[in-house]
Scaffold this motif. Structure first.
Motif, PDB file in Angstrom:
ATOM      1  N   PHE A  42       0.839  -1.195   0.000  1.00 16.04           N
ATOM      2  CA  PHE A  42       0.000   0.000   0.000  1.00 16.04           C
ATOM      3  C   PHE A  42       0.873   1.244   0.000  1.00 16.04           C
ATOM      4  N   VAL A  43       0.268   2.354  -0.381  1.00 14.81           N
ATOM      5  CA  VAL A  43       0.886   3.675  -0.238  1.00 14.81           C
ATOM      6  C   VAL A  43      -0.064   4.511   0.594  1.00 14.81           C
ATOM      7  N   SER A  44       0.505   5.328   1.436  1.00 14.27           N
ATOM      8  CA  SER A  44      -0.314   6.163   2.317  1.00 14.27           C
ATOM      9  C   SER A  44      -0.070   7.631   2.017  1.00 14.27           C
ATOM     10  N   SER A  45      -1.134   8.391   2.095  1.00 14.01           N
ATOM     11  CA  SER A  45      -1.028   9.846   2.030  1.00 14.01           C
ATOM     12  C   SER A  45      -1.679  10.390   3.295  1.00 14.01           C
ATOM     13  N   PHE A  46      -1.884  11.673   3.337  1.00 14.77           N
ATOM     14  CA  PHE A  46      -2.445  12.291   4.533  1.00 14.77           C
ATOM     15  C   PHE A  46      -3.796  11.704   4.926  1.00 14.77           C
ATOM     16  N   ASN A  47      -4.643  11.462   3.946  1.00 12.16           N
ATOM     17  CA  ASN A  47      -6.005  11.052   4.272  1.00 12.16           C
ATOM     18  C   ASN A  47      -6.448   9.736   3.642  1.00 12.16           C
ATOM     19  N   GLU A  48      -5.526   9.029   2.979  1.00 11.16           N
ATOM     20  CA  GLU A  48      -5.977   7.786   2.373  1.00 11.16           C
ATOM     21  C   GLU A  48      -4.843   6.768   2.284  1.00 11.16           C
ATOM     22  N   LYS A  49      -5.259   5.523   2.249  1.00 10.14           N
ATOM     23  CA  LYS A  49      -4.339   4.400   2.111  1.00 10.14           C
ATOM     24  C   LYS A  49      -4.766   3.638   0.865  1.00 10.14           C
ATOM     25  N   LYS A  50      -3.914   3.626  -0.164  1.00  9.80           N
ATOM     26  CA  LYS A  50      -4.241   2.953  -1.412  1.00  9.80           C
ATOM     27  C   LYS A  50      -3.532   1.612  -1.471  1.00  9.80           C
ATOM     28  N   ILE A  51      -4.311   0.592  -1.737  1.00 15.50           N
ATOM     29  CA  ILE A  51      -3.757  -0.743  -1.913  1.00 15.50           C
ATOM     30  C   ILE A  51      -3.089  -0.814  -3.290  1.00 15.50           C
ATOM     31  N   VAL A  52      -1.919  -1.381  -3.339  1.00 13.71           N
ATOM     32  CA  VAL A  52      -1.184  -1.563  -4.584  1.00 13.71           C
ATOM     33  C   VAL A  52      -1.193  -3.051  -4.901  1.00 13.71           C
ATOM     34  N   PRO A  53      -1.736  -3.439  -6.048  1.00 14.11           N
ATOM     35  CA  PRO A  53      -1.738  -4.866  -6.402  1.00 14.11           C
ATOM     36  C   PRO A  53      -0.312  -5.424  -6.400  1.00 14.11           C
ATOM     37  N   ASN A  54      -0.173  -6.607  -5.864  1.00  8.49           N
ATOM     38  CA  ASN A  54       1.150  -7.224  -5.696  1.00  8.49           C
ATOM     39  C   ASN A  54       1.937  -7.326  -6.998  1.00  8.49           C
ATOM     40  N   PHE A  55       1.266  -7.571  -8.112  1.00 13.09           N
ATOM     41  CA  PHE A  55       1.996  -7.767  -9.358  1.00 13.09           C
ATOM     42  C   PHE A  55       2.763  -6.514  -9.781  1.00 13.09           C
ATOM     43  N   LEU A  56       2.309  -5.331  -9.344  1.00 12.01           N
ATOM     44  CA  LEU A  56       3.007  -4.098  -9.690  1.00 12.01           C
ATOM     45  C   LEU A  56       4.315  -3.947  -8.925  1.00 12.01           C
ATOM     46  N   VAL A  57       4.404  -4.565  -7.776  1.00 10.63           N
ATOM     47  CA  VAL A  57       5.613  -4.465  -6.952  1.00 10.63           C
ATOM     48  C   VAL A  57       6.512  -5.671  -7.169  1.00 10.63           C
ATOM     49  N   ASP A  58       5.927  -6.860  -7.150  1.00 11.52           N
ATOM     50  CA  ASP A  58       6.705  -8.090  -7.278  1.00 11.52           C
ATOM     51  C   ASP A  58       7.224  -8.306  -8.695  1.00 11.52           C
ATOM     52  N   ASN A  59       6.464  -7.839  -9.693  1.00 12.03           N
ATOM     53  CA  ASN A  59       6.851  -7.905 -11.101  1.00 12.03           C
ATOM     54  C   ASN A  59       7.315  -9.307 -11.506  1.00 12.03           C
ATOM     55  N   ASN A  60       6.482 -10.295 -11.208  1.00 14.20           N
ATOM     56  CA  ASN A  60       6.810 -11.665 -11.598  1.00 14.20           C
ATOM     57  C   ASN A  60       5.971 -12.075 -12.807  1.00 14.20           C
ATOM     58  N   ASP A  61       6.213 -13.261 -13.323  1.00 15.22           N
ATOM     59  CA  ASP A  61       5.534 -13.705 -14.540  1.00 15.22           C
ATOM     60  C   ASP A  61       4.227 -14.436 -14.297  1.00 15.22           C
ATOM     61  N   SER A  62       3.758 -14.456 -13.065  1.00 10.91           N
ATOM     62  CA  SER A  62       2.529 -15.194 -12.778  1.00 10.91           C
ATOM     63  C   SER A  62       1.311 -14.496 -13.383  1.00 10.91           C
ATOM     64  N   ASP A  63       0.280 -15.289 -13.605  1.00 14.91           N
ATOM     65  CA  ASP A  63      -0.968 -14.741 -14.113  1.00 14.91           C
ATOM     66  C   ASP A  63      -1.630 -13.888 -13.034  1.00 14.91           C
ATOM     67  N   VAL A  64      -2.346 -12.867 -13.477  1.00 19.65           N
ATOM     68  CA  VAL A  64      -3.043 -11.959 -12.565  1.00 19.65           C
ATOM     69  C   VAL A  64      -4.505 -11.941 -12.982  1.00 19.65           C
ATOM     70  N   ASP A  65      -5.402 -12.020 -12.005  1.00 19.74           N
ATOM     71  CA  ASP A  65      -6.822 -12.020 -12.343  1.00 19.74           C
ATOM     72  C   ASP A  65      -7.277 -10.608 -12.752  1.00 19.74           C
ATOM     73  N   LEU A  66      -8.412 -10.554 -13.428  1.00 20.66           N
ATOM     74  CA  LEU A  66      -8.920  -9.298 -13.974  1.00 20.66           C
ATOM     75  C   LEU A  66      -9.176  -8.262 -12.888  1.00 20.66           C
ATOM     76  N   THR A  67      -9.638  -8.680 -11.731  1.00 22.39           N
ATOM     77  CA  THR A  67      -9.901  -7.739 -10.633  1.00 22.39           C
ATOM     78  C   THR A  67      -8.630  -6.994 -10.251  1.00 22.39           C
ATOM     79  N   ASN A  68      -7.528  -7.707 -10.093  1.00 22.16           N
ATOM     80  CA  ASN A  68      -6.267  -7.057  -9.743  1.00 22.16           C
ATOM     81  C   ASN A  68      -5.702  -6.235 -10.893  1.00 22.16           C
TER      82      ASN A  68
END
Length: 133
Positions: A71-97
């Protein structure tokens, strides 16, 4: 994708990296994971234009039920970051993520690139995201 290139690059300015990135875009369309590759393609475009999001440097992690969540946090919100954007692996990612990833990149595009440069949000990108839902 091409609308973003048109909006964000200077006219009549040669840029070999952007040209190669466009070529890469068309190659990605033939991939099974083309949506995931498109998200990374957009991030690379932003980076080449001087707007590197650098997610790995700004995210925080927490472990929830033995799963890592970013996640990333700002003054008033916490945004979830999908794991594939950080881990950058070759696994399949579902449409929701993938949609969550597009939303995160969309927010960055709008707040950090378009608004400060007084550029209107491209309707073609909105149409693209809506088609995926």
């Amino acid at each position: 994708a091409m609308n973003l290139v048109k909006l964000l690059t200077a006219e009549a300015q040669s840029n070999k990296e952007i040209f190669l990135l466009i070529d890469n875009f068309f190659e990605n369309l033939n991939s099974k994971n083309w949506i995931k590759k498109y998200i990374f393609w957009e991030l690379e475009l932003f980076k080449l234009l001087g707007y590197d999001l650098e997610l790995k440097n700004i995210v925080k992690s927490e472990i929830i039920n033995t799963n890592t969540s970013y996640f990333v946090s700002s003054f008033n919100e916490k945004k979830i970051v999908p794991n594939f954007l950080v881990d950058n692996n070759d696994s399949d990612v579902d449409l929701t993520n993938l949609l969550k990833g597009l939303k995160l990149v969309n927010d960055y595009l709008e707040k950090s690139i378009l608004k400060p440069n007084n550029i209107n949000y491209p309707s073609s990108r909105l149409d693209f995201v809506n088609l995926l839902k």
